[in-house]
Design a protein around this motif. Structure first.
Motif, PDB file in Angstrom:
ATOM      1  N   UNK A   1     -91.379 -30.675 -57.080  1.00 27.06           N
ATOM      2  CA  UNK A   1     -90.691 -29.415 -56.873  1.00 27.06           C
ATOM      3  C   UNK A   1     -89.289 -29.687 -56.311  1.00 27.06           C
ATOM      4  N   UNK A   2     -88.332 -28.969 -56.844  1.00 29.47           N
ATOM      5  CA  UNK A   2     -86.936 -29.146 -56.426  1.00 29.47           C
ATOM      6  C   UNK A   2     -86.691 -28.434 -55.090  1.00 29.47           C
ATOM      7  N   UNK A   3     -85.925 -29.065 -54.181  1.00 27.39           N
ATOM      8  CA  UNK A   3     -85.601 -28.396 -52.925  1.00 27.39           C
ATOM      9  C   UNK A   3     -84.729 -27.165 -53.179  1.00 27.39           C
ATOM     10  N   UNK A   4     -84.682 -26.236 -52.227  1.00 26.66           N
ATOM     11  CA  UNK A   4     -83.859 -25.038 -52.417  1.00 26.66           C
ATOM     12  C   UNK A   4     -82.367 -25.355 -52.357  1.00 26.66           C
ATOM     13  N   UNK A   5     -81.578 -24.513 -53.036  1.00 24.35           N
ATOM     14  CA  UNK A   5     -80.117 -24.642 -52.994  1.00 24.35           C
ATOM     15  C   UNK A   5     -79.616 -24.136 -51.651  1.00 24.35           C
ATOM     16  N   UNK A   6     -78.677 -24.862 -51.091  1.00 23.97           N
ATOM     17  CA  UNK A   6     -78.065 -24.471 -49.820  1.00 23.97           C
ATOM     18  C   UNK A   6     -76.672 -23.921 -50.100  1.00 23.97           C
ATOM     19  N   UNK A   7     -76.420 -22.634 -49.810  1.00 26.27           N
ATOM     20  CA  UNK A   7     -75.079 -22.088 -50.041  1.00 26.27           C
ATOM     21  C   UNK A   7     -74.082 -22.590 -48.996  1.00 26.27           C
ATOM     22  N   UNK A   8     -72.846 -22.720 -49.406  1.00 30.51           N
ATOM     23  CA  UNK A   8     -71.780 -23.048 -48.460  1.00 30.51           C
ATOM     24  C   UNK A   8     -70.453 -22.590 -49.042  1.00 30.51           C
ATOM     25  N   UNK A   9     -69.436 -22.553 -48.218  1.00 31.11           N
ATOM     26  CA  UNK A   9     -68.125 -22.074 -48.653  1.00 31.11           C
ATOM     27  C   UNK A   9     -67.046 -23.032 -48.163  1.00 31.11           C
ATOM     28  N   UNK A  10     -65.984 -23.110 -48.941  1.00 29.86           N
ATOM     29  CA  UNK A  10     -64.823 -23.898 -48.539  1.00 29.86           C
ATOM     30  C   UNK A  10     -64.108 -23.190 -47.402  1.00 29.86           C
ATOM     31  N   UNK A  11     -63.408 -23.927 -46.557  1.00 29.12           N
ATOM     32  CA  UNK A  11     -62.548 -23.258 -45.574  1.00 29.12           C
ATOM     33  C   UNK A  11     -61.527 -22.400 -46.320  1.00 29.12           C
ATOM     34  N   UNK A  12     -61.214 -21.234 -45.784  1.00 29.73           N
ATOM     35  CA  UNK A  12     -60.259 -20.329 -46.446  1.00 29.73           C
ATOM     36  C   UNK A  12     -58.954 -21.028 -46.793  1.00 29.73           C
ATOM     37  N   UNK A  13     -58.551 -21.992 -45.969  1.00 26.74           N
ATOM     38  CA  UNK A  13     -57.291 -22.692 -46.218  1.00 26.74           C
ATOM     39  C   UNK A  13     -57.316 -23.506 -47.510  1.00 26.74           C
ATOM     40  N   UNK A  14     -58.505 -23.844 -48.025  1.00 31.78           N
ATOM     41  CA  UNK A  14     -58.621 -24.616 -49.256  1.00 31.78           C
ATOM     42  C   UNK A  14     -58.719 -23.742 -50.497  1.00 31.78           C
ATOM     43  N   UNK A  15     -59.067 -22.463 -50.332  1.00 31.57           N
ATOM     44  CA  UNK A  15     -59.232 -21.569 -51.475  1.00 31.57           C
ATOM     45  C   UNK A  15     -57.872 -21.046 -51.912  1.00 31.57           C
ATOM     46  N   UNK A  16     -57.563 -21.255 -53.193  1.00 30.43           N
ATOM     47  CA  UNK A  16     -56.288 -20.825 -53.754  1.00 30.43           C
ATOM     48  C   UNK A  16     -56.398 -19.507 -54.504  1.00 30.43           C
ATOM     49  N   UNK A  17     -57.582 -19.211 -55.067  1.00 30.67           N
ATOM     50  CA  UNK A  17     -57.809 -17.933 -55.745  1.00 30.67           C
ATOM     51  C   UNK A  17     -59.302 -17.730 -55.945  1.00 30.67           C
ATOM     52  N   UNK A  18     -59.675 -16.476 -56.179  1.00 37.48           N
ATOM     53  CA  UNK A  18     -61.075 -16.160 -56.459  1.00 37.48           C
ATOM     54  C   UNK A  18     -61.964 -16.290 -55.238  1.00 37.48           C
ATOM     55  N   UNK A  19     -63.259 -16.412 -55.498  1.00 39.74           N
ATOM     56  CA  UNK A  19     -64.263 -16.545 -54.449  1.00 39.74           C
ATOM     57  C   UNK A  19     -65.247 -17.639 -54.860  1.00 39.74           C
ATOM     58  N   UNK A  20     -64.812 -18.908 -54.761  1.00 33.70           N
ATOM     59  CA  UNK A  20     -65.643 -20.013 -55.253  1.00 33.70           C
ATOM     60  C   UNK A  20     -66.827 -20.355 -54.347  1.00 33.70           C
TER      61      UNK A  20
END
Length: 109
Positions: A1-20
């Motif tokens: 069985x595959x482990x669950x996906x762990x969500x995470x986000x880039x620091x806002x300073x690294x995001x150039x557009x959108x909501x990755x």
């Protein structure tokens, strides 16, 4: 069985557009934490990235444009595979939601 996906986000300073928003599912991590393999997903958006490890990538779904620090851009789609060397610096522009298989090696420093 595959482990669950762990969500995470880039620091806002690294995001150039959108909501990755991203998830990572680690299928294997070596006891010394120098090698890992898993599945990574990301929603549409563009972000800056610095790879601290060498990473093999195979795109399973979606489209991404990877641009290095010198401005050289390459587009990758489902079925494409490539290696990002340790020390890579640039941007990832996720055009269509992406899913990749990854294996990385190194300490990340």
């Amino acid at each position: 069985m595959q482990p669950p996906a762990e969500p995470y986000a880039w620091p806002r300073s690294h995001i150039l557009s959108g909501n990755p928003v991203q998830t990572a599912t680690y299928i294997y991590t070596s006891p010394d934490n120098l090698f890992a393999a898993g599945i990574w997903t990301c929603e549409v958006g563009k972000f800056r990235i610095d790879f601290g490890r060498a990473e093999f990538i195979q795109i399973l779904e979606g489209v991404v444009i990877v641009t290095d620090a010198e401005g050289t851009a390459k587009t990758y789609r489902a079925g494409d595979a490539f290696v990002t060397p340790k020390g890579f610096s640039g941007t990832w522009d996720v055009i269509e939601p992406i899913k990749k298989h990854f294996t990385w090696y190194g300490s990340g420093e």
